[in-house]
Design a protein around this motif. Structure first.
Motif, PDB file in Angstrom:
ATOM      1  N   GLU A 127       0.736  -1.260   0.019  1.00  0.00           N
ATOM      2  CA  GLU A 127      -0.004  -0.176  -0.081  1.00  0.00           C
ATOM      3  C   GLU A 127       0.924   1.291  -0.096  1.00  0.00           C
ATOM      4  O   GLU A 127       0.656   2.430  -0.858  1.00  0.00           O
ATOM      5  CB  GLU A 127      -0.942  -0.034   1.267  1.00  0.00           C
ATOM      6  CG  GLU A 127      -2.145  -1.064   1.164  1.00  0.00           C
ATOM      7  CD  GLU A 127      -2.824  -1.096   2.469  1.00  0.00           C
ATOM      8  OE1 GLU A 127      -3.922  -1.734   2.264  1.00  0.00           O
ATOM      9  OE2 GLU A 127      -2.218  -0.984   3.399  1.00  0.00           O
ATOM     10  N   LYS A 128       2.035   1.296   0.744  1.00  0.00           N
ATOM     11  CA  LYS A 128       2.791   2.373   0.747  1.00  0.00           C
ATOM     12  C   LYS A 128       3.720   2.531  -0.628  1.00  0.00           C
ATOM     13  O   LYS A 128       4.148   3.655  -0.860  1.00  0.00           O
ATOM     14  CB  LYS A 128       3.754   2.397   1.889  1.00  0.00           C
ATOM     15  CG  LYS A 128       2.860   2.587   3.329  1.00  0.00           C
ATOM     16  CD  LYS A 128       3.352   2.646   4.505  1.00  0.00           C
ATOM     17  CE  LYS A 128       2.328   2.683   5.790  1.00  0.00           C
ATOM     18  NZ  LYS A 128       1.142   1.587   5.536  1.00  0.00           N
ATOM     19  N   LEU A 129       3.936   1.605  -1.170  1.00  0.00           N
ATOM     20  CA  LEU A 129       4.751   1.478  -2.498  1.00  0.00           C
ATOM     21  C   LEU A 129       3.502   2.384  -3.218  1.00  0.00           C
ATOM     22  O   LEU A 129       4.227   3.313  -4.232  1.00  0.00           O
ATOM     23  CB  LEU A 129       4.800   0.191  -3.137  1.00  0.00           C
ATOM     24  CG  LEU A 129       5.923  -0.664  -2.573  1.00  0.00           C
ATOM     25  CD1 LEU A 129       6.054  -2.044  -3.036  1.00  0.00           C
ATOM     26  CD2 LEU A 129       7.292   0.121  -2.478  1.00  0.00           C
ATOM     27  N   ARG A 130       2.427   2.207  -3.126  1.00  0.00           N
ATOM     28  CA  ARG A 130       1.271   2.795  -4.262  1.00  0.00           C
ATOM     29  C   ARG A 130       1.437   4.313  -3.645  1.00  0.00           C
ATOM     30  O   ARG A 130       1.589   5.324  -4.517  1.00  0.00           O
ATOM     31  CB  ARG A 130      -0.009   2.238  -4.105  1.00  0.00           C
ATOM     32  CG  ARG A 130      -0.877   2.898  -4.780  1.00  0.00           C
ATOM     33  CD  ARG A 130      -2.475   2.265  -4.573  1.00  0.00           C
ATOM     34  NE  ARG A 130      -2.344   2.532  -2.820  1.00  0.00           N
ATOM     35  CZ  ARG A 130      -3.345   1.833  -2.235  1.00  0.00           C
ATOM     36  NH1 ARG A 130      -4.062   0.779  -2.861  1.00  0.00           N
ATOM     37  NH2 ARG A 130      -3.477   1.843  -0.827  1.00  0.00           N
ATOM     38  N   ASP A 131       1.088   4.562  -2.343  1.00  0.00           N
ATOM     39  CA  ASP A 131       1.044   5.894  -1.845  1.00  0.00           C
ATOM     40  C   ASP A 131       1.911   6.793  -2.018  1.00  0.00           C
ATOM     41  O   ASP A 131       1.653   8.141  -2.014  1.00  0.00           O
ATOM     42  CB  ASP A 131       0.288   5.764  -0.464  1.00  0.00           C
ATOM     43  CG  ASP A 131      -0.775   4.979  -0.348  1.00  0.00           C
ATOM     44  OD1 ASP A 131      -1.679   4.881  -1.308  1.00  0.00           O
ATOM     45  OD2 ASP A 131      -1.242   4.616   0.989  1.00  0.00           O
ATOM     46  N   SER A 132       3.294   6.263  -2.093  1.00  0.00           N
ATOM     47  CA  SER A 132       4.264   6.996  -1.872  1.00  0.00           C
ATOM     48  C   SER A 132       4.648   7.456  -3.495  1.00  0.00           C
ATOM     49  O   SER A 132       5.639   8.141  -3.632  1.00  0.00           O
ATOM     50  CB  SER A 132       5.587   6.288  -1.378  1.00  0.00           C
ATOM     51  OG  SER A 132       5.727   5.216  -1.955  1.00  0.00           O
ATOM     52  N   GLY A 133       4.184   6.640  -4.514  1.00  0.00           N
ATOM     53  CA  GLY A 133       4.472   6.855  -5.801  1.00  0.00           C
ATOM     54  C   GLY A 133       5.534   5.836  -6.457  1.00  0.00           C
ATOM     55  O   GLY A 133       5.859   5.869  -7.567  1.00  0.00           O
ATOM     56  N   LEU A 134       5.903   5.105  -5.277  1.00  0.00           N
ATOM     57  CA  LEU A 134       7.097   4.375  -5.703  1.00  0.00           C
ATOM     58  C   LEU A 134       6.751   3.035  -6.866  1.00  0.00           C
ATOM     59  O   LEU A 134       7.695   2.947  -7.493  1.00  0.00           O
ATOM     60  CB  LEU A 134       7.919   3.461  -4.356  1.00  0.00           C
ATOM     61  CG  LEU A 134       8.897   4.246  -3.745  1.00  0.00           C
ATOM     62  CD1 LEU A 134       8.948   3.660  -2.382  1.00  0.00           C
ATOM     63  CD2 LEU A 134      10.322   4.028  -4.294  1.00  0.00           C
ATOM     64  N   ALA A 135       5.620   2.734  -6.665  1.00  0.00           N
ATOM     65  CA  ALA A 135       5.310   1.501  -7.590  1.00  0.00           C
ATOM     66  C   ALA A 135       4.574   2.350  -8.798  1.00  0.00           C
ATOM     67  O   ALA A 135       4.124   1.373  -9.564  1.00  0.00           O
ATOM     68  CB  ALA A 135       4.378   0.600  -6.626  1.00  0.00           C
ATOM     69  N   ASN A 136       4.342   3.544  -8.875  1.00  0.00           N
ATOM     70  CA  ASN A 136       3.685   4.143 -10.001  1.00  0.00           C
ATOM     71  C   ASN A 136       4.419   4.244 -11.050  1.00  0.00           C
ATOM     72  O   ASN A 136       5.689   4.105 -11.125  1.00  0.00           O
ATOM     73  CB  ASN A 136       2.867   5.301  -9.728  1.00  0.00           C
ATOM     74  CG  ASN A 136       2.072   5.292  -8.435  1.00  0.00           C
ATOM     75  OD1 ASN A 136       1.830   4.282  -8.011  1.00  0.00           O
ATOM     76  ND2 ASN A 136       1.563   6.277  -7.516  1.00  0.00           N
TER      77      ASN A 136
END
Ligand code: BG6
Length: 489
Positions: A127-136
């Motif tokens: 979830e944090k990979l998504r929220d931080s933009g890292l996985a985007n």
């Protein structure tokens, strides 16, 4: 060029396997030279301390050994970031750093995230990979490798999968089962599907039974907390054992493409018969090690391990008799056993063929051994075929004759380690040697039925001495069918 981010890379798995194996990839130019490796951990350590610890792990655990020149280059591409896995700020900072690296390179870089933390963190990290933009960002790949256990039952596996799928595309999710990265295990497919002399007899007309043994001398080795909540069924059967069954018993895939292989593996897993509570009573033996002796050393029982409750009913051994219900395998029992603190370290698949008794009567076979194909992975990699030959001087009596192919040890050190192979695959986007979601979900179905029944019936658990071959009931499971466990001599 790509960036590998290993969450939990300072843990046991990271130190002994992941980081040394990433170094091996780099050493052999299987990792683009300008790649970066970021380890994220919770413990506070300076960059210098971290690098020193990596150097030590490499010297101890890399199959290629420490090389000063390679190390000088490798240390420039590795770094350590400390933050709490639940703290979004840490992820945001990392995103800024990675964006900076990409700017310097003048192009977007593929990102491979490896989750090697305790499984409780898998969902929150994603979830944090998504929220931080890292996985985007889709200009370069975003892939995720998830360690096992993938959930602790069907429900939790499904919710973890839903979280992951809300962030990553299915083809970018790599659910790891490190057994699939093993060279000899990969040989199961080539052995079966490139040798017509085997494929023609690989069915219930010729095969009497199949056995899979994964025996360990080691105990829970500092993983008591995880093991106590997991036990052998979740730790070994739901994943490694069921994956091995699927490889040994699958139909030929249309091609070696990952989707074709996975489709056939899934069909086998789905064909493993469901068991009623009565069937479970008859076909499942669970055990827990009590104190004993291994290699002349006294070993304590599981209940005396640090942090394990003294009335723990967690199973450290399982033996099962399973059936795969399809036209190829109807009626062929599959016996599996796995456990800790046993008398042997062994990973073996034994395929026993039926005796041909039309010419030689049953009497002739009395001094012989079963007609057997053994795929041995531990302690040594080898394949052996056991035939019947006539006894010297007699025409009517048979004796066993073994033909073995031993993998040359020198060759072995040239093979990539399991994690090395698997990380390499994920970087290249090849998921052939990873387990698909459907396989994981269906495997849980089998294990969950057993867990439901056995967790209710505490009397299911049989104690065995550390250093023995497991509870006697496991021997009886086969004796009842007129068979015995194969593979350990
Ligand atoms: C792991 C299990 O997946 O596999 C461990 O969690 C087990 O409990 C290990 O010891 C066995 O794998 P290997 O590669 O050491 O044979």
């Amino acid at each position: 060029m790509s960036i590998i981010v290993v969450f939990g890379g300072t843990g046991d798995l990271g130190r002994k396997k992941l980081i040394p194996d990433i170094y091996n990839l780099y050493f052999e130019n299987n990792l683009p030279q300008e790649s970066r490796v970021v380890t994220v951990g919770r413990s506070i350590r300076s960059e210098g301390e971290y690098k020193e610890s990596v150097r030590e792990c490499i010297s101890r655990y890399s199959r290629l050994g420490y090389d000063e020149d390679v190390w000088r280059r490798f240390e420039k591409i590795i770094s350590y970031r400390q933050f709490d896995f639940n703290d979004i700020e840490g992820y945001r900072k990392l995103e800024t750093e990675l964006a900076e690296i990409e700017k310097e390179c003048g192009r977007p870089l593929g990102r491979l995230f490896y989750l090697a933390t305790s499984h409780d963190f898998f969902g929150p990290i994603v979830e944090k990979l998504r929220d931080s933009g890292l996985a985007n960002g889709r200009d370069s790949f975003r892939r995720l490798i998830v360690e096992k256990p993938f959930g602790r039952d069907i429900a939790s596996a499904r919710s973890l999968n839903a979280v992951i799928r809300s962030v990553f595309e299915e083809e970018d999710i790599y659910r790891i089962d490190h057994y699939l990265g093993n060279e000899m295990i990969q040989n199961i497919l080539s052995l079966r599907f490139s040798n017509s002399m085997l494929e023609q007899v690989w069915n219930s007309s010729c095969i009497d039974n199949i056995q899979i043994s994964i025996l360990e001398e080691a105990g829970v080795e500092g993983r008591e907390e995880y093991y106590e909540s997991s036990g052998v069924l979740r730790d070994m059967v739901q994943n490694h054992i069921i994956q091995l069954i699927s490889l040994v018993m699958m139909e030929p895939p249309v091609s070696l493409a990952p989707e074709d292989i996975k489709e056939q593996k899934l069909k086998v897993i789905k064909s493993i018969c469901n068991m009623t509570p009565e069937d479970i009573g008859e076909n499942v033996v669970l055990g827990q090690y009590a104190e004993g002796t291994i290699k002349s050393e006294g070993v304590k029982g599981y209940r005396s391990e640090k942090g394990v409750p003294e009335d723990s009913v967690t199973a450290t051994f399982a033996a099962l008799r399973l059936f795969v219900e399809n036209s190829r395998w109807n009626g062929v029992p599959v016996y599996v056993r796995t456990g800790k603190r046993l008398n042997n370290k062994l990973l073996n698949i034994a395929v026993e063929f039926k005796n041909l008794s039309s010419v030689y009567g049953a009497e002739a076979f009395v001094d012989s051994q079963p007609n057997l194909l053994s795929i041995n992975i531990l302690p040594e990699e080898s394949i052996s075929l056991q035939f019947h030959m006539k006894k010297p001087g007699r025409l009517d009596k048979l004796e066993p004759f073994e033909m073995s192919f031993f993998k040359n040890q020198e060759l072995k050190s040239k093979n990539p380690e399991t994690y090395e192979r698997l990380i390499y695959d994920a970087i290249r986007g090849d998921s052939t040697r990873y387990a698909g979601w459907d396989e994981i979900e269906s495997s849980w179905r089998i294990v969950e039925d057993i867990l439901d029944t056995c967790e209710k019936r505490k009397e299911c658990l049989h104690f065995y001495s550390a250093g023995s071959s497991g509870p006697n009931e496991a021997e009886r499971l086969l004796e009842r069918d007129g068979r015995r466990w194969l593979g350990d001599g």
